[in-house]
Design an enzyme around this catalytic site. Sequence first.
Site, PDB file in Angstrom:
ATOM      1  N   LYS A 186      47.202  35.181  23.466  1.00  0.00           N
ATOM      2  CA  LYS A 186      47.758  34.214  24.407  1.00  0.00           C
ATOM      3  C   LYS A 186      46.649  33.311  24.990  1.00  0.00           C
ATOM      4  O   LYS A 186      45.466  33.621  24.865  1.00  0.00           O
ATOM      5  CB  LYS A 186      48.535  34.950  25.499  1.00  0.00           C
ATOM      6  CG  LYS A 186      49.708  35.783  24.942  1.00  0.00           C
ATOM      7  CD  LYS A 186      50.844  34.923  24.454  1.00  0.00           C
ATOM      8  CE  LYS A 186      51.792  35.531  23.444  1.00  0.00           C
ATOM      9  NZ  LYS A 186      52.396  36.812  23.615  1.00  0.00           N
TER      10      LYS A 186
HETATM   11  C1  LIG Z   1      53.641  37.616  23.488  1.00  0.00           C
HETATM   12  C2  LIG Z   1      55.075  37.405  23.747  1.00  0.00           C
HETATM   13  C3  LIG Z   1      55.880  38.381  24.349  1.00  0.00           C
HETATM   14  C4  LIG Z   1      55.424  39.784  24.622  1.00  0.00           C
HETATM   15  O1  LIG Z   1      54.288  39.895  25.350  1.00  0.00           O
HETATM   16  P1  LIG Z   1      53.452  41.270  25.287  1.00  0.00           P
HETATM   17  O2  LIG Z   1      52.425  41.077  26.331  1.00  0.00           O
HETATM   18  O3  LIG Z   1      52.901  41.387  23.907  1.00  0.00           O
HETATM   19  O4  LIG Z   1      54.397  42.379  25.611  1.00  0.00           O
HETATM   20  C5  LIG Z   1      57.191  38.068  24.634  1.00  0.00           C
HETATM   21  N1  LIG Z   1      57.702  36.869  24.344  1.00  0.00           N
HETATM   22  C6  LIG Z   1      56.979  35.911  23.764  1.00  0.00           C
HETATM   23  C7  LIG Z   1      57.605  34.580  23.502  1.00  0.00           C
HETATM   24  C8  LIG Z   1      55.650  36.147  23.426  1.00  0.00           C
HETATM   25  O5  LIG Z   1      54.940  35.189  22.813  1.00  0.00           O
END
Ligand SMILES: *Cc1c(COP(=O)(O)O)cnc(C)c1O
Length: 379
Positions: A186
């Site tokens: 992210k």
């Molecule tokens: C990364 C992501 C998640 C989940 O996040 P985690 O921290 O991996 O649990 C949920 N929705 C979207 C759109 C994502 O990109």
Amino acid sequence: MTSALPFLPFSKPTIDEATIAAVGDVLRSGWITSGPKVQAFEAQMSEYFGGRPVRTFNSGTCTMEIALRIAGIGPGDEVITTPISWVATANVIIEVGATPVFADIDPLTRNLDLDKVEAAITPRTKAIIPVYLSGLPVDMDRLYAIARKHNLRVVEDAAQAFGSEWKGQRIGAFGDFVSFSFQANKNITTGEGGALVLNTPEEARLAEKYRLQGVTRSGVDGIDVDVLGGKYNMSDIMAAIGLGQFANIAAITAHRRALARHYYECFGSDFEAKSGAQLPLQAFDSSNYHLFQIILPDNGPGTRANFMRALQEGYNIGTGYHYAPIHLFTMYRERGFKEGMFPVAERIGRLTVTLPMFYAMTMADVERTVAAVKAILIK
Ligand SMILES: *Cc1c(COP(=O)(O)O)cnc(C)c1O
């Protein structure tokens, strides 16, 4: 044919030396679980989001599950979301015992089509979970107008949208529940982790209970448990990484937008006509360009796999795909979903491919990627 150039991944975290040193300090401090770093990270994010309460967690999945629990959503309730997201977005609805309802996506934004959301509302609908794919928000005015009109809660899956904006306001600074992820790919990361922006101090206290076994402490040795919570807290080790990342958020977003601009310049205005591919929408004042995704021209089965293999094997460039349609996974088919229900999502889920985009990427990396994509797609 193998490129002499080093491997270019589609995403990679950048952790600076100050952050690495800060993690070392936490490890030497004698307190490594949730503590002062978590508090500081939450306080800084709360200020960034205009004073709204923010609580941290160990993922951007449990954030959404906890938001649904705080909203009192459970068995018998329907929650509307998009088929084009990481499966977590729909799984959390099932996790709280509610029923996921999908609405098809808009072919240009690749986000929920809000007309289809409205059409999917029933007397049992309790919430909407919009996803801001690649960091591009939906029409937030329209989203909240629909929510108000039908008395629905909104749990924004803003996992990809830290640093994104809507009409000059930060995503997270307004709205209902807003969930962010700090998973490794992210825009800012804590290794794994997440944050939830809430509306009131009462909701924030409930979030604290749900993230740690439902426990409330009082006085010197008072403890009680009055709701079923889990184990979802962020550690100070993670928060130290988050604080170091968060300090750079403006530069991270600006660089990603500059890379995106260069992508459009290098592809040029005739790329779509010549290749049959589709570029993402240009949205420099709203998207944080978490991902740069193109939709491939449809050459039948194997279209995407062949393209990904050609970039990898011929040019040493990595790609990803975000995402396969959730409703076609076995567990969702077993709940009655099938092909043909969401045709736009199914086409985009089959043909979308994610090109490299990350903070340490250079303009030369963009040029190299575009040249390779053109060589593969334009005959
Ligand atoms: C990364 C992501 C998640 C989940 O996040 P985690 O921290 O991996 O649990 C949920 N929705 C979207 C759109 C994502 O990109």
